[in-house]
Design a protein around this motif. Structure first.
Motif, PDB file in Angstrom:
ATOM      1  N   PHE A 204     -14.126 -45.326  -2.781  1.00  0.00           N
ATOM      2  CA  PHE A 204     -13.097 -44.362  -2.442  1.00  0.00           C
ATOM      3  C   PHE A 204     -13.186 -43.077  -3.266  1.00  0.00           C
ATOM      4  N   THR A 205     -13.761 -43.168  -4.450  1.00  0.00           N
ATOM      5  CA  THR A 205     -13.907 -41.972  -5.279  1.00  0.00           C
ATOM      6  C   THR A 205     -14.841 -40.968  -4.604  1.00  0.00           C
ATOM      7  N   ASP A 206     -16.030 -41.439  -4.200  1.00  0.00           N
ATOM      8  CA  ASP A 206     -16.964 -40.538  -3.517  1.00  0.00           C
ATOM      9  C   ASP A 206     -16.454 -40.152  -2.137  1.00  0.00           C
ATOM     10  N   ALA A 207     -15.802 -41.090  -1.461  1.00  0.00           N
ATOM     11  CA  ALA A 207     -15.220 -40.770  -0.146  1.00  0.00           C
ATOM     12  C   ALA A 207     -14.219 -39.632  -0.289  1.00  0.00           C
ATOM     13  N   GLY A 208     -13.371 -39.718  -1.306  1.00  0.00           N
ATOM     14  CA  GLY A 208     -12.376 -38.676  -1.547  1.00  0.00           C
ATOM     15  C   GLY A 208     -13.008 -37.337  -1.876  1.00  0.00           C
ATOM     16  N   LYS A 209     -14.084 -37.382  -2.654  1.00  0.00           N
ATOM     17  CA  LYS A 209     -14.788 -36.144  -3.026  1.00  0.00           C
ATOM     18  C   LYS A 209     -15.287 -35.419  -1.778  1.00  0.00           C
TER      19      LYS A 209
ATOM     20  N   LEU B 245     -20.303 -38.250   5.295  1.00  0.00           N
ATOM     21  CA  LEU B 245     -20.545 -38.953   4.025  1.00  0.00           C
ATOM     22  C   LEU B 245     -19.262 -39.584   3.502  1.00  0.00           C
ATOM     23  N   GLY B 246     -18.165 -38.870   3.646  1.00  0.00           N
ATOM     24  CA  GLY B 246     -16.883 -39.438   3.240  1.00  0.00           C
ATOM     25  C   GLY B 246     -16.600 -40.736   3.973  1.00  0.00           C
TER      26      GLY B 246
END
Length: 181
Positions: A64-69, A54-55
């Motif tokens: 990038f926010t959700d990728a980082g999460k 998912l990242g």
């Protein structure tokens, strides 16, 4: 970057993830396939491979926010690829502020867990960190020198004002003495 993801995913993961590879490489938008939902469910239940997948999907969409999460969750769970990728995200400021110490932390964890590319990247990150620290020290020392120069200038201006005031007082006293005579 996408070519690297293509090679990496085809090398490391099963056929299920081959679909993910095509999405990342060819930039298919808004995937509506069942395995995305399966990955989402698995990621939410703590599967580090699904979290990493998912990242990558969110990263490819520049979210990038959700990728980082998801990368952080996978990295914490011990996914070596996520640890490495998360370190690169910190280095590049994607999803986070540029934080070289955090980049070094995550890349070094990936290196300790056996990632050869992380070992190479770790050397580069440490060099970058040293360079940034040297620049910071140089900048701070230049600032100190400027502050010293400004203080010297301010002290000189103050001394000149005091001297001018003393001269004014002397001049007025002399004028008063001349009037008395």
């Amino acid at each position: 970057m996408k070519l690297g993801l293509w090679i990496k995913l085809t090398y490391n993961y099963s056929m299920k993830n081959l679909l993910l590879v095509f999405i990342l490489f060819f930039g298919i938008q808004n995937p509506s396939y069942a395995s995305f939902n399966d990955d989402l469910r698995a990621a939410k239940s703590g599967d580090p491979i699904a979290q990493y997948d998912l990242g990558l999907i969110y990263y490819s969409k520049e979210n990038f926010t959700d990728a980082g999460k998801w990368m952080r969750l996978a990295a914490i769970a011990g996914n070596v690829d996520a640890q490495f990728f998360l370190g690169l995200m910190f280095k590049d400021g994607k999803g986070f502020e540029v934080e070289i110490p955090n980049a070094i932390f995550w890349v070094s964890r990936a290196a300790k867990n056996g990632s050869l590319k992380a070992k190479t990247e770790l050397k580069l990150l440490r060099e970058l960190d040293l360079k940034r620290k040297a620049e910071k020290i140089k900048s701070e020392s230049l600032m100190v020198e400027k502050l010293k120069a400004d203080k010297i200038k301010a002290d000189k201006i103050k001394a000149d004002k005091i001297k001018a005031e003393k001269n004014k007082v002397k001049s007025e006293k002399k004028k008063a003495d001349d009037k008395k005579k």
